[in-house]
Scaffold this active site. Structure first.
Site, PDB file in Angstrom:
ATOM      1  N   PHE A   1       0.559  -1.111  -0.120  1.00 24.88           N
ATOM      2  CA  PHE A   1      -0.420  -0.058   0.240  1.00 24.88           C
ATOM      3  C   PHE A   1       0.693   1.066   0.320  1.00 24.88           C
ATOM      4  O   PHE A   1       0.563   2.270  -0.416  1.00 24.88           O
ATOM      5  CB  PHE A   1      -0.780   0.337   1.318  1.00 24.88           C
ATOM      6  CG  PHE A   1      -0.321   0.229   2.586  1.00 24.88           C
ATOM      7  CD1 PHE A   1      -0.233   1.515   3.105  1.00 24.88           C
ATOM      8  CD2 PHE A   1       0.201  -0.742   3.498  1.00 24.88           C
ATOM      9  CE1 PHE A   1       0.403   2.312   4.364  1.00 24.88           C
ATOM     10  CE2 PHE A   1       0.872  -0.078   4.953  1.00 24.88           C
ATOM     11  CZ  PHE A   1       0.926   1.220   5.250  1.00 24.88           C
ATOM     12  N   LYS A   2       2.472   1.279   0.601  1.00 25.76           N
ATOM     13  CA  LYS A   2       3.069   2.433   0.514  1.00 25.76           C
ATOM     14  C   LYS A   2       2.752   2.849  -0.756  1.00 25.76           C
ATOM     15  O   LYS A   2       3.373   4.359  -0.761  1.00 25.76           O
ATOM     16  CB  LYS A   2       4.193   2.165   1.085  1.00 25.76           C
ATOM     17  CG  LYS A   2       4.075   1.517   3.054  1.00 25.76           C
ATOM     18  CD  LYS A   2       5.629   1.322   2.735  1.00 25.76           C
ATOM     19  CE  LYS A   2       5.324   1.059   5.059  1.00 25.76           C
ATOM     20  NZ  LYS A   2       4.509  -0.513   5.260  1.00 25.76           N
ATOM     21  N   ASP A   3       2.563   2.429  -2.556  1.00 26.47           N
ATOM     22  CA  ASP A   3       2.556   2.706  -2.639  1.00 26.47           C
ATOM     23  C   ASP A   3       2.400   4.637  -3.212  1.00 26.47           C
ATOM     24  O   ASP A   3       2.706   4.629  -4.060  1.00 26.47           O
ATOM     25  CB  ASP A   3       2.093   1.667  -4.533  1.00 26.47           C
ATOM     26  CG  ASP A   3       3.698   0.530  -4.765  1.00 26.47           C
ATOM     27  OD1 ASP A   3       4.916   0.476  -4.471  1.00 26.47           O
ATOM     28  OD2 ASP A   3       2.751  -0.406  -4.571  1.00 26.47           O
TER      29      ASP A   3
ATOM     30  N   ALA B   1       3.668   6.852  -1.392  1.00 24.22           N
ATOM     31  CA  ALA B   1       5.063   7.355  -2.381  1.00 24.22           C
ATOM     32  C   ALA B   1       4.882   7.729  -3.633  1.00 24.22           C
ATOM     33  O   ALA B   1       6.121   8.950  -3.879  1.00 24.22           O
ATOM     34  CB  ALA B   1       5.825   6.308  -2.101  1.00 24.22           C
TER      35      ALA B   1
END
Ligand SMILES: *Cc1c(COP(=O)(O)O)cnc(C)c1O
Length: 439
Positions: A106-108, A111
């Protein structure tokens, strides 16, 4: 929009400053001064809108005062080049799959959004003819997942160079290839030390006057407002997709949590009017928030290593935001959020059981979310838990626990074929500084 610090000892910042600085001068976390409620008409027809349309409306509420409409729309649409679908696992339990982005976690989302927003501000500076050298250097220390999301989020973004510092031999091969094979504006730095040494190098660099004279430095830490707020996008979309199926009443959102940035974004969504009945923060054996809910006392501890290692946090930074959001009231927090905590044996058992019963392959982080719903959902509620990473990211563990051979998605396989390139570095700050001064 102005952003204030949760420690109340620093001046307010505009969005540009909050994004570039990350943390306020008093070490507090930036909070928007107001949270706009979205109109009832938006929710009445939300199921007819696409993910991107919904996300733009949410982004406009947060960032619309500071970024012109056309640019913001472009940033949102570029960020969401992949879907975050909701999938039924069994009965009234659904999963919000957040692993369809470039690095399968999910950090995509955060970021990618932050990279594009930072680029927008750099371009504006160049337009007004600033004397400063345009290029911004992002320093990020990683124990695995953050480095890959940040490196890929910023890959090819003009005007920004990223240095990813990671501990030699302490990152899994699958994680390592996601930031050491990219080239272009991404430099991987292999530090002969542990994660804390990497973090110390980054912190020292930010405090070094000579280095800051030489180059513009910024962090892409997960506490950055440009990384955590965009995570609200997919909670609104999940609501829309559940409403489409007539399943949006008595919705319970369950978030596997480490630093609590992801659930914090969901709670901001709730403040904007997102009709979610209650939230569950699912933890591994690092149970600091769980204990806080029970006792009203927040007592940080050293983190424990677990199977769900991206959640191994003993002092979750975003607790300060949640505490602030609800006026430091334990009563208000417990009225809306409950907790769950699972040790490694329970995570393994959940992964096995879920696979046998439903055929769905959980990763160790998502397993905490699934189990919290399996145990805690009432008959008239519908639960959605976040699958925060693709199980193939933890292939060795998942294969062994579940007794299967998890297929590796093409985009992950592509990283693994690339040539690994990194700069060897000692943990001595003088060496790191000397290196940066020659860049
Ligand atoms: C970062 C991460 C988490 C924890 O998210 P927070 O926002 O820090 O609470 C959970 N699962 C995975 C796979 C992660 O990478």
């Amino acid at each position: 929009m102005k952003y204030y610090s949760t420690n109340q000892q620093a001046p307010t910042a505009d969005l540009h400053k909050a994004v570039v600085k990350g943390l306020a001068e008093d070490r507090g976390l930036y909070m928007p001064e107001k949270i706009k409620k979205l109109p009832k008409t938006f929710f009445d027809t939300i199921e007819t809108k696409t993910f991107q349309e919904i996300a733009y409306t949410v982004a406009d509420a947060f960032f619309g005062e500071d970024v012109d409409a056309a640019s913001l729309k472009q940033i949102v649409y570029d960020t969401l080049s992949f879907d975050c679908p909701v999938v039924q696992v069994k009965g009234n339990i659904y999963t919000l799959e957040l692993f369809h982005g470039p690095t399968l976690a999910f950090k995509d989302v955060g970021a990618r959004f932050m990279a594009r927003l930072l680029q927008y501000f750099i371009r504006k500076e160049t337009e007004v003819g600033s004397q400063e050298k345009g290029e911004v250097n992002v320093l990020v220390a990683t124990s695995g997942d953050t480095g890959s999301a940040v490196a890929n989020g910023f890959l090819g973004v003009e005007g920004i160079h990223v240095y990813v510092l990671y501990p030699k031999g302490k990152v899994s091969p699958i994680q390592e290839c996601q930031f050491t094979t990219l080239g272009k504006n991404i430099t991987a730095i292999e530090v002969d030390g542990v994660f804390d040494d990497c973090q110390a190098l980054v912190k020292n660099a930010f405090m070094d006057a000579e280095l800051n004279q030489h180059m513009k430095l910024t962090s892409a830490n997960s506490i950055n407002v440009a990384r955590f707020l965009p995570q609200a996008f997919y909670y609104f979309n999940a609501y829309a997709r559940m409403k489409e199926q007539g399943k949006a009443d008595n919705l319970v959102m369950c978030v596997p949590s480490g630093n609590f940035g992801n659930i914090c974004a969901a709670l901001f969504g709730h403040e904007m009017g997102l009709p979610v009945k209650r939230f569950i923060a699912a933890n591994n054996a690092n149970d600091i928030f769980f204990k806080y809910l029970q006792t009203g006392k927040y007592e940080p501890k050293a983190s424990k290593q677990t199977l769900a290692n991206a959640m191994d946090v003993g002092d979750p930074s975003n607790f300060a935001r949640i505490y602030d959001l609800y006026g430091k009231s334990h009563e208000r927090i417990t009225a809306l959020i409950s907790g769950a905590t699972y040790n490694d044996d329970q995570i393994r058992e959940t992964m096995r059981q879920c696979y046998q019963e439903t055929g769905y392959i959980l990763d160790p982080h998502g397993a905490c979310g699934y189990q919290a719903l399996a145990e805690g959902l009432a008959a008239d509620e519908t639960g959605v838990f976040c699958e925060t990473a693709h199980p193939a990211k933890f292939k060795e563990k998942v294969d062994e626990i579940v007794g299967i051979d998890v297929a590796i998605p093409d985009r992950l396989a592509a990283f693994m074929k690339g040539t690994k390139q990194s700069v060897p570095m000692t943990k001595d700050f003088a060496d790191f500084k000397k290196y940066l001064l020659t860049q």
